[in-house]
Design a protein around this motif. Structure first.
Motif, PDB file in Angstrom:
ATOM      1  N   CYS A 291      27.605  35.470  22.474  1.00 14.18           N
ATOM      2  CA  CYS A 291      26.164  35.558  22.247  1.00 14.18           C
ATOM      3  C   CYS A 291      25.621  35.879  20.868  1.00 14.18           C
TER       4      CYS A 291
ATOM      5  N   CYS B 192      23.531  39.447  20.765  1.00 14.92           N
ATOM      6  CA  CYS B 192      24.091  40.849  20.988  1.00 14.92           C
ATOM      7  C   CYS B 192      25.625  40.973  20.939  1.00 14.92           C
TER       8      CYS B 192
ATOM      9  N   CYS C 148      21.450  40.668  26.691  1.00 13.48           N
ATOM     10  CA  CYS C 148      20.027  40.660  25.843  1.00 13.48           C
ATOM     11  C   CYS C 148      19.081  39.595  26.612  1.00 13.48           C
TER      12      CYS C 148
ATOM     13  N   CYS D 161      22.654  35.372  28.854  1.00 14.26           N
ATOM     14  CA  CYS D 161      23.222  36.520  28.501  1.00 14.26           C
ATOM     15  C   CYS D 161      22.891  37.730  29.260  1.00 14.26           C
TER      16      CYS D 161
HETATM   17 ZN   LIG Z   1      23.249  38.446  24.228  1.00 15.10          ZN
END
Ligand SMILES: [Zn+2]
Ligand SMILES: [Zn+2]
Length: 404
Positions: free
Chosen positions: A121, A124, A105, A102
């Motif tokens: 995700c 986040c 994050c 991701c």
């Molecule tokens: Zn994330």
């Protein structure tokens, strides 16, 4: 399609190995698709516009057409087998499960590409997308975005079912909920070809017609000259559409009726855009499982029937017809791209005499063309056939749809 008649067969030395051309959309980084205006990752297709829309700032945009990206060409010069990178052979050792890092994050998020090509995700809330062409059949060269809205699809399915209401099974009518229609991208190969076809047969021209006998015993006789007929034709095909899911191509119509999809062809494949996983956000897709090689026989079948119809205009002088006895197809060149085509699907499980059958009504996500099958009440069909002769025609149609 263009043709010239008659023509010499050019020599047809095919290179053994297919030549690949890249359709990878290099504007996209793998992992995250961002809105070009505000950078948000909440992007979806807006079917009524056929465009991507940012759910944060409402900005709308589209990917460029695949056709523009790969360039227009003279199909009469096409040689060998040319394959888009998204249509390359499926590597069975490549897992359908892909891990993305991701960009928001740093978490690692797993996406099962046989079911979805975007994922959120869990830390986040960024939306992650598969943009890289992985050799597992999941990411095609291009996608033809939906332009028929959910509302429009519901209306068309309702109208389709209403027309067949008279013969429909009672349970189908009581449980009919067209709002449950779902958008699905179906995998196809779209093929251009440079081809020669050759056919041989026997043609007849009538020279005399006369009758013998009298009254009821009268018989009409024909005299005809018989000719050996041979025709060659060179032609090109542009965007021939072949199903690339083997499971659906070899469908068992005793268990379900989902080959109705082929009855809602054609699609305006010229408007397909370059791959961007955001077009699939919230929409399921069926993974391709057929390679170019698997589809060659289906292609040659279609090319042969095109060849036969191409020569039919040149044999009109044989007024008693031509019987084709032998035919040959020479494929000089083909160009293949894989594509997701948009279909709205309404399905209905129906159990009859202990056997389960899935009925589908499908709507072409571009043209709105609607076709499908509705479980029929055999009692109603019989009653209708007994009470009025005019119903027999509709009866035949109902059976045709069921078995198609
Ligand atoms: Zn994330
Ligand atoms: Zn935005």
């Amino acid at each position: 399609m263009s043709s010239s008649l008659p023509a010499e067969l050019p020599d047809s030395q095919h290179p053994e190995e297919p030549e690949e051309f890249s359709t990878q959309n290099s504007d996209l980084a793998d992992g995250v698709n961002r809105c070009p205006r505000c950078g948000a990752t909440d992007i979806q297709l807006r079917p009524s516009a056929g465009k991507l829309v940012c759910l944060f700032c409402r900005h709308e945009w589209a990917e460029s057409l695949l056709e523009e990206a790969t360039g227009d060409e003279d199909l009469t010069t096409l040689r060998g087998t040319i394959v888009g990178s998204g249509a390359a052979d499926i590597d069975s050792s490549v897992s359908a499960v892909v891990t993305l890092k991701c960009a928001g994050c740093g978490a690692e998020v797993v996406v099962n590409t046989s079911e979805q090509l975007t994922s959120r995700c869990h830390w986040c809330r960024h939306v992650l997308s598969i943009n890289e062409q992985i050799p597992n059949g999941a990411v095609p060269d291009a996608v033809l975005p939906f332009s028929v809205s959910h509302e429009d699809a519901v209306a068309r399915i309702s109208a389709f079912a209403k027309k067949r209401r008279m013969f429909a099974h009672a349970r189908f009518k009581s449980e009919f909920t067209p709002e449950n229609v779902v958008p699905v991208y179906m995998p196809y190969m779209v093929v251009d070809g440079n081809v020669s076809a050759e056919v041989w047969g026997v043609g007849e021209i009538k020279t005399r017609q006369y009758t013998r006998g009298s009254g009821d015993k009268q018989t009409t006789y024909y005299d005809a000259d018989i000719y050996q007929v041979e025709r060659r034709v060179d032609f090109t095909v542009d965007d021939l559409t072949l199903e690339s899911s083997g499971e659906r191509a070899n469908i068992d119509t005793k268990q379900n009726t989902n080959n109705v999809i082929n009855t809602i062809l054609p699609f305006d494949t010229k408007n397909a855009v370059r791959w961007n996983a955001s077009y699939l956000n919230g929409i399921t897709s069926e993974k391709r499982d057929q390679d170019v090689e698997h589809l060659q026989p289906a292609l040659e079948n279609q090319l042969l029937s095109i060849g036969r119809s191409e020569v039919s205009g040149s044999v009109a002088t044989y007024d008693r017809g031509v019987r084709w006895e032998r035919e040959r197809i020479d494929v000089h060149g083909t160009k293949w791209v894989s594509m997701y085509l948009p279909v709205w699907l309404y399905s209905f499980h129906h159990v009859e005499r202990g056997k389960s059958m899935v009925h589908y009504i499908a709507v072409n996500g571009r043209t709105g063309e609607t076709m499908g099958s509705v479980p029929v009440s055999h009692g109603r069909l019989l009653l209708a056939a007994l009470t009025a002769g005019t119903f027999v025609e509709s009866l035949a149609i109902a059976f045709l749809v069921v078995s198609s």
